[in-house]
Scaffold this active site. Structure first.
Site, PDB file in Angstrom:
ATOM      1  CB  SER A  88      -0.982  -0.045   1.176  1.00 51.30           C
ATOM      2  OG  SER A  88      -2.025   0.874   0.976  1.00 51.30           O
ATOM      3  CG  ASP A 234      -4.471  -2.036   0.296  1.00 56.67           C
ATOM      4  OD1 ASP A 234      -3.657  -2.690   0.963  1.00 56.67           O
ATOM      5  OD2 ASP A 234      -4.533  -0.795   0.327  1.00 56.67           O
TER       6      ASP A 234
END
Length: 754
Positions: A88, A234
């Site tokens: 991320s 993610d």
């Protein structure tokens, strides 16, 4: 990070609205967590006298800016990094560092970014095609869900990431030729999650910007990224602190930075949203703790005390950087073990100088078009030419204009090396919920004397009906003025410079007539069948010239007044219309101007009842200072020789059109209106702005030119609350005239009908 619209761990969550959207999608994601390393170790270390160091940067949204502070301390201590693994926000900072950027350069870029704008996918009005700008004049709301094969469809996420992708491409462009991440100045891995299986996906090859983008694609907030046939989201769902990935790369010791928000305390759990947020924290915290348990005594764990800096608090990124630096200094003795001599570190720094600051020379341009429009629609809007250096600013503007056609889910570019030649590849992917879209709208007013107006509308638009992006539309309106109409708009060239159009259908409208003293004589309901044929030229994205022919036939039925027979309605006119639109918003303009001028010639030979000519003019200008906006508007229309029939009368009345009167209550052969509007912005939340406003309006309609005078104008005004919401503008207003006419208005969508 599905649930991190809570803005504590996800990169793309900047408002509470997005928080709620993503949190609702949490439960399925929670069940998908697995740990499945997929990448073999890669040994790039050339110095066997020291341990190979793996830098692990965890996910945490804006909290990840603390990673930069840690990097500053590592540079100060002369600690070489052999491998970088990130998730991320950690994948962003880690990827840029691995590509050769210094901590100071990364900090400058992060702090300079307009994060709110990056998370806004809707193209600016400056970039939108003029055709799409015209949609703003419909009272249908902004949201356009897909409607295809009898089914409603919606996007996979709130944000497509169009602007964010361009920003990542710009930052990673100096390493465009590197498609194997082991060949970066520092070997690098980004961690993503397979949306279908929930398994960890370690990205070691491909386009650096795309890998970073996949690693931070918050489910329900950011569109998934498709790589090798897999939809990736993610990486924090599977491995938020990817120690195992750095170990598989070949690292001997690890410097790990965990910027997760951790679990809430009992006193922080006070609502259903908090409960769902805690479940998301379980997901990220538990998989992070599992990774951290594998650390040994030689490894260094850094956990910056970021306090109330949330995952979406990008405006506080500048605060997070020094917090990360302080956290690194708290373990400085543990870090110092891995310092090397200045000479050794100089060799490490030299290895990181592989970035190419100069723009590459473009030797070919290729279009990868995944849509129903022809390649030329895209290619003609790209100005890059073979043999010339790549002009990034110009390219991004070109891509913005393509995206402004609003038929593409994404428009992206890649710089590639093929057979020794450098090329520019433009990839355009049509919206998966298109090419058919539906919109709804509602408008209501009440004159507080028992007379009310209610309109409910829907518009279905089918784009991409041919290679030149022809468009078909059908619209219906129920309530006081029913409408059923269909329209075709057909560009004649790839750039849509020239076009032809046709509109036909059934329309009703209310027209009131008055005597010379302004007393209402009668109320008619006009019902007719209409046809409009047009052809014109668009001027960039800001204007249009159009000529055409209008024909209508029907009847006008008396509703109120002395009994009288129905009146035949026959309209036949040619027209010339010029439009200019440079306001930043048609609903709540803060800057720019808008103007329309039209000339109409009605002749019996064209189908009209009588011969007459009319001219119309409207101009609006807005300017702002701080949270304040002042808007001035002038509108006028006149009938030469005062000989227009009932169907040729102009109408006035309603919110900001002599507020206090009912919608379109006044009618006559001449119209004049001047108004001044003041708005104060109460809230500047990106997706839910609120305005409090007031208006002062002066105008009237007149049946005869001899009656036109300032002495018989009407003074009116309004106070209103306006909300600029994700689905469109919402107005609640009260209007009143000097003659004590008053009305209450509610609009969801703009104030102009189809």
């Amino acid at each position: 990070m599905t649930v991190f619209l809570r803005l504590r761990s996800a990169i793309g969550t900047v408002t509470s609205t997005r928080r709620a959207i993503a949190l609702s999608a949490f439960a399925p994601a929670f069940l998908m967590v697995v740990f499945a390393p997929t990448v073999e170790a890669v040994d790039e270390s050339t110095d066997t006298t020291r341990p190979r160091i793996g830098l692990v940067l965890g996910g945490g949204g804006a909290r990840g800016a603390a990673h930069v502070g840690v990097l500053k301390v590592l540079e100060e201590l002369r600690i070489p990094v052999d491998y970088v693994a990130g998730t991320s926000m950690g994948s962003i900072v880690g990827g840029l560092y691995a590509s050769g950027m210094s901590p100071q350069e990364i900090e400058g870029e992060i702090l300079a970014m307009d994060w709110n704008d990056l998370f806004e996918d809707y193209p600016s009005r400056e970039q939108r095609s003029f055709r799409r700008k015209r949609d703003d004049a419909n009272y249908a709301v902004k949201a356009k869900p897909g409607f295809n094969d009898g089914k409603f469809q919606i996007p996979l996420a709130y944000i497509r990431g169009q602007k964010f992708d361009l920003a990542l491409n710009r930052l990673s462009l100096p390493m465009f030729e590197v498609k194997d991440f082991d060949r970066l100045p520092i070997p690098y891995r980004a961690v993503a999650t397979d949306l279908e299986t929930g398994k960890e996906v370690v990205l070691a090859k491909g386009t650096l910007a795309q890998a970073i983008r996949a690693s931070m694609a918050v489910p329900a907030a950011f569109d998934p990224v498709e790589i090798d046939g897999r939809l990736l989201v993610d990486g924090g769902l599977a491995n938020n602190v990817p120690v195992s990935v750095a170990r598989d790369m070949g690292a001997d010791v690890f410097i790990v930075v965990d910027v997760g928000s951790g679990l809430y305390g009992r006193d922080q759990i006070n609502s259903a949203l908090d409960v769902t947020g805690q479940l998301s924290n379980f997901l990220f915290t538990l998989n992070a703790e599992q990774q951290l348990k594998s650390l040994g005594p030689r490894d260094v764990l850094i956990r910056p005390a970021l306090g109330d800096i949330g995952g979406g608090s990008f405006e506080r990124a500048a605060d997070a950087v020094p917090i990360g630096e302080r956290a690194a200094r708290e373990v400085i003795e543990s870090l110092r073990r891995y310092s090397v001599t200045p000479e050794e570190y100089a060799r490490f720094v030299a290895r990181r100088k592989g970035r190419h600051p100069d723009a590459p020379i473009v030797e070919f341009v290729r279009i990868e078009n995944h849509s129903h429009v022809g390649d030329a629609v895209i290619a003609e809007r790209i100005s890059a030419e073979p043999g010339q250096p790549l002009d990034l600013d110009r390219l991004e503007k070109d891509i913005g204009r393509i995206y402004g056609l609003e038929i593409f889910e994404s428009v992206r570019y890649d710089v590639v090396e093929e057979n020794g030649r450098t090329g520019l590849v433009i990839g355009a992917k049509e919206k998966h919920w298109g090419p058919g879209y539906i919109q709804f709208g509602v408008a209501s007013s009440n004159d507080m004397e028992g007379d009310s107006v209610l309109k409910l509308g829907a518009i279905y638009t089918r784009t991409e009906i041919n290679a030149l992006n022809g468009e078909w539309r059908i619209a219906g309106q129920l309530g006081d003025e029913p409408i059923l109409a269909t329209a075709i708009h057909q560009p004649l060239d790839p750039l849509s410079h020239y076009f032809v159009s046709a509109i036909g259908g059934y329309e009703t409208r209310i027209v009131n007539t008055f005597d010379d003293s302004g007393n209402k004589l009668a109320r008619y309901r006009l019902a007719d069948y209409r046809l409009e044929l047009g052809a014109g030229r668009e001027f960039g994205t800001w204007g249009e010239g159009r000529i055409g022919y209008r024909r209508a036939t029907g009847t006008a039925e008396l509703n109120i007044g002395e009994p009288a027979p129905d009146i035949d309605v026959d309209l036949g006119e040619a027209f010339l219309k010029l439009s200019d639109d440079k306001v930043d918003s048609l609903n709540f303009p803060r800057t720019g101007h808008y103007g329309v001028a039209e000339w109409r010639i009605a002749r019996e030979g064209l189908g009209a009842n009588v011969d007459y000519e009319q001219a119309l003019l409207q101009y609006l200008h807005a300017f702002s200072w701080g949270d304040n906006t002042l808007i001035g508007e002038l509108a006028g229309a006149t009938t030469l020789d005062d000989d227009a029939p009932l169907e040729g009368l102009f109408r006035l009345g309603g919110f900001l059109r002599l507020s206090g009167f009912a919608d379109q209550e006044l009618s006559g052969q001449h119209l004049g209106l001047a108004e001044l509007i003041y708005m104060r912005r109460l809230s500047d939340v990106k997706f839910f702005k609120a305005y409090l406003g007031t208006s002062l309006e002066l105008g009237n309609v007149w049946q005869n030119s001899s009656d036109v005078s300032l002495d018989n104008t009407i003074l009116g005004g309004s106070v209103f609350l306006g909300l600029d919401t994700p689905i469109g503008p919402l107005y609640v207003a009260y209007g009143r005239t000097e003659m004590d006419d008053q009305s209450f208005y509610i609009f969801l969508g703009p104030r102009i009908t189809f």
